[in-house]
Motif scaffolding. Structure first.
Motif, short mmCIF file in Angstrom:
data_model
loop_
_atom_site.label_atom_id
_atom_site.label_comp_id
_atom_site.label_asym_id
_atom_site.label_seq_id
_atom_site.Cartn_x
_atom_site.Cartn_y
_atom_site.Cartn_z
N ARG A 187 63.29 31.07 39.86
CA ARG A 187 63.78 31.26 38.49
C ARG A 187 63.61 32.71 38.05
O ARG A 187 64.50 33.28 37.40
CB ARG A 187 63.02 30.32 37.56
CG ARG A 187 63.58 30.28 36.15
CD ARG A 187 63.08 29.07 35.39
NE ARG A 187 61.63 28.98 35.39
CZ ARG A 187 60.93 28.08 36.08
NH1 ARG A 187 61.57 27.18 36.83
NH2 ARG A 187 59.62 28.05 36.02
N GLU A 188 62.48 33.32 38.40
CA GLU A 188 62.25 34.72 38.03
C GLU A 188 63.24 35.63 38.76
O GLU A 188 63.77 36.59 38.18
CB GLU A 188 60.81 35.13 38.39
CG GLU A 188 59.75 34.44 37.55
CD GLU A 188 59.86 34.79 36.07
OE1 GLU A 188 60.02 35.97 35.76
OE2 GLU A 188 59.83 33.86 35.24
N VAL A 189 63.48 35.34 40.02
CA VAL A 189 64.41 36.14 40.82
C VAL A 189 65.83 36.02 40.27
O VAL A 189 66.58 37.01 40.22
CB VAL A 189 64.37 35.70 42.30
CG1 VAL A 189 65.51 36.33 43.08
CG2 VAL A 189 63.03 36.05 42.92
N SER A 190 66.20 34.83 39.84
CA SER A 190 67.57 34.59 39.39
C SER A 190 67.92 35.40 38.14
O SER A 190 69.09 35.65 37.87
CB SER A 190 67.79 33.11 39.13
OG SER A 190 67.05 32.67 37.99
N ARG A 191 66.92 35.78 37.37
CA ARG A 191 67.19 36.51 36.13
C ARG A 191 67.91 37.83 36.40
O ARG A 191 68.72 38.28 35.58
CB ARG A 191 65.89 36.78 35.38
CG ARG A 191 65.22 35.52 34.85
CD ARG A 191 63.94 35.85 34.12
NE ARG A 191 63.29 34.64 33.62
CZ ARG A 191 62.12 34.64 32.98
NH1 ARG A 191 61.49 35.78 32.77
NH2 ARG A 191 61.60 33.50 32.57
N THR A 192 67.60 38.46 37.53
CA THR A 192 68.22 39.76 37.82
C THR A 192 69.15 39.74 39.02
O THR A 192 70.00 40.62 39.14
CB THR A 192 67.12 40.82 38.08
OG1 THR A 192 66.23 40.33 39.10
CG2 THR A 192 66.32 41.10 36.82
N CYS A 193 69.00 38.76 39.90
CA CYS A 193 69.75 38.78 41.16
C CYS A 193 70.81 37.69 41.27
O CYS A 193 71.52 37.64 42.28
CB CYS A 193 68.78 38.64 42.35
SG CYS A 193 67.51 39.92 42.42
N ALA A 194 70.92 36.82 40.30
CA ALA A 194 71.81 35.67 40.42
C ALA A 194 73.27 36.07 40.61
O ALA A 194 74.01 35.41 41.33
CB ALA A 194 71.69 34.77 39.19
N LYS A 195 73.70 37.16 40.01
CA LYS A 195 75.11 37.54 40.08
C LYS A 195 75.49 38.17 41.41
O LYS A 195 76.65 38.13 41.81
CB LYS A 195 75.44 38.50 38.94
CG LYS A 195 75.39 37.86 37.55
CD LYS A 195 75.81 38.84 36.48
CE LYS A 195 75.79 38.17 35.11
NZ LYS A 195 76.19 39.11 34.04
N ASN A 196 74.52 38.78 42.09
CA ASN A 196 74.83 39.50 43.32
C ASN A 196 74.45 38.75 44.59
O ASN A 196 75.01 39.01 45.65
CB ASN A 196 74.12 40.87 43.33
CG ASN A 196 74.60 41.79 42.24
OD1 ASN A 196 75.78 41.81 41.92
ND2 ASN A 196 73.69 42.55 41.66
N LEU A 197 73.50 37.83 44.49
CA LEU A 197 72.96 37.18 45.68
C LEU A 197 74.00 36.27 46.32
O LEU A 197 74.52 35.36 45.70
CB LEU A 197 71.71 36.36 45.32
CG LEU A 197 70.79 36.04 46.51
CD1 LEU A 197 70.11 37.31 47.00
CD2 LEU A 197 69.75 35.01 46.12
N HIS A 198 74.31 36.54 47.59
CA HIS A 198 75.30 35.76 48.33
C HIS A 198 74.67 34.81 49.34
O HIS A 198 75.25 33.77 49.65
CB HIS A 198 76.27 36.70 49.07
CG HIS A 198 77.14 37.49 48.18
ND1 HIS A 198 77.89 38.56 48.59
CD2 HIS A 198 77.39 37.37 46.84
CE1 HIS A 198 78.57 39.06 47.58
NE2 HIS A 198 78.27 38.37 46.50
N ARG A 199 73.51 35.17 49.87
CA ARG A 199 72.86 34.33 50.89
C ARG A 199 71.42 34.05 50.49
O ARG A 199 70.68 34.96 50.14
CB ARG A 199 72.89 35.02 52.26
CG ARG A 199 72.17 34.24 53.36
CD ARG A 199 72.24 34.94 54.71
NE ARG A 199 71.53 34.17 55.72
CZ ARG A 199 70.24 34.34 56.02
NH1 ARG A 199 69.53 35.26 55.39
NH2 ARG A 199 69.66 33.59 56.95
#
Length: 408
Positions: A187-199
């Motif tokens: 959840r913490e990671v998704s705050r900043t990386c959700a839009k770019n993370l592909h894998r």
């Protein structure tokens, strides 16, 4: 360094002088780069500390894009110095703790890992594209009574990931976290990386004995709206998550590659309540009772534009279930499936392999089919390759077939 001999004539007497010059500046720059590219990061870093003439050549960001750190570190001081000095240039970071499984116990390994992440964080690098921290669960046996706690370690890893602005791949395979810890971290990671993370690779991300409440973990997973490839254990694909993911796949989660490791699939019917099963059947009228044991395959995939399927079966699953599952995937994605990868601990006969090839005939865009099977005897591999060649010819398979990594 190279010795250059010169001659000087003085009053008819010839004297020989020797001077020492560096020949490096005389070489074309591109040749120097090609030479240095063949060195490991450790050799490049050590070379920069050895000769002043090499420093300008080795202060090029493009030469330090990937950092591999295998724990326990052989030379902790050099590794940390490298992370501090060159960490800002890295684009891909891989930290692997798998060697700790072989009894290489080191009481300082936790501090070393913590300091490595801290060094990368303090380097100010916000452009990492790939982060891989594998087998963190092997650190668990050293957390008790140590200065660094698991909470401290997860916090600094989370901070490093959160600071990244262009993170595309995250691998936390075999982290062995509690469901709450894993959910919080994602959840913490998704705050900043959700839009770019592909894998996202989260196979064995949660402890096997801590699967009673996966709601925080599942909720966090939905937030990665740009996710294209997911690597996950079957253990996380039961109960309410099956129905939730069905809904999600119709809206935001649009997986193209699914990698699933399953010890066995027979537990699916026990973990899925009759109420959830009725909902699933309402969403998918063509879902038949014959797919009851293949729920992860049947439910995860129907609404996704799946390009690749990697299925790692266990030793308990029946051959019939394997064939039935592959038939389902092939039929559902006959116009989109590009690659199929099957790993099984169950031995398959020639007829079984023929059934698999027959089911893949409907896939018009299939480019590769990779099969991995157990080979207990030297003759097994030969017999399997012979059977694969015959079946491939029989079914006019135009896609590339590999067996245990070798082209057939």
């Amino acid at each position: 360094m190279h010795q250059i001999k010169t001659c000087k004539i003085d009053g008819g007497n010839m004297e020989e002088e020797q001077s020492t010059e560096s020949v490096w500046p005389q070489l074309p720059f591109q040749i120097l780069i090609d030479i240095v590219k063949n060195l490991s990061n450790r050799d490049k870093f050590n070379a920069a500390l050895t000769c002043k003439a090499w420093v300008p050549l080795l202060d090029i960001p493009a030469l330090f894009t990937t950092g591999h750190f295998l724990f326990p570190l052989g030379d902790v001081k050099s590794a940390l110095t490298f992370a501090r000095a060159r960490g800002k240039w890295l684009r891909h970071v891989y930290a692997d703790c798998s060697e700790l499984a072989y009894g290489n116990e080191d009481s300082s390994v936790i501090d070393a890992m913590y300091q490595l992440v801290a060094s990368l964080l303090h380097s100010g690098n916000k452009k990492l594209e790939r982060i891989s921290f594998k087998d963190l669960t092997l650190l668990n046996k050293w957390y008790g009574g140590k200065r660094r706690t698991l909470a401290d370690f997860l916090k600094i890893i989370s901070t490093l990931i959160e600071t990244q602005q262009n993170l595309k791949e995250l691998d936390l395979t075999n982290a062995g976290l509690d469901a709450d810890e894993g959910g919080h971290l994602l959840r913490e990671v998704s705050r900043t990386c959700a839009k770019n993370l592909h894998r996202l690779a989260i196979d064995r991300f949660i402890k096997f004995d801590n699967l009673s409440n996966l709601t925080p973990f599942h909720s966090a997973l939905y937030s990665f709206e740009s996710l294209k490839e997911l690597e996950i254990s079957y253990d996380f694909l039961s109960n309410k998550f099956l129905n939730d993911l069905t809904k999600s796949s119709k809206s935001s989660l649009r997986l193209q590659v699914l990698k699933m490791r399953a010890i066995y699939t027979a537990d699916a019917h026990r973990n899925t309540s009759p109420h959830v099963w009725r909902k699933l059947k309402a969403s998918f009228p063509d879902l038949k009772e014959s797919y009851y044991d293949e729920l992860p395959l049947a439910i995860l995939t129907p609404c996704m534009p799946l390009h690749g399927m990697h299925w790692n079966c266990g030793s308990i699953i029946s051959i019939g279930n394997i064939i039935q599952g592959l038939k389902y995937v092939a039929a559902k994605f006959k116009n989109s499936l590009h690659c199929m990868d099957l790993t099984s601990e169950v031995r398959l006969g020639k007829e079984d392999i023929g059934e698999i090839f027959k089911s893949l005939q409907v896939c018009s865009r299939l480019e590769t089919f990779a099969l991995r099977l157990p080979c207990d005897l030297k003759t097994d591999e030969r017999d399997y390759k012979l059977a694969l060649s015959e079946v491939k010819t029989q079914h006019n398979a135009t896609y590339v077939v590999t067996f245990n990594g070798q082209k057939v």
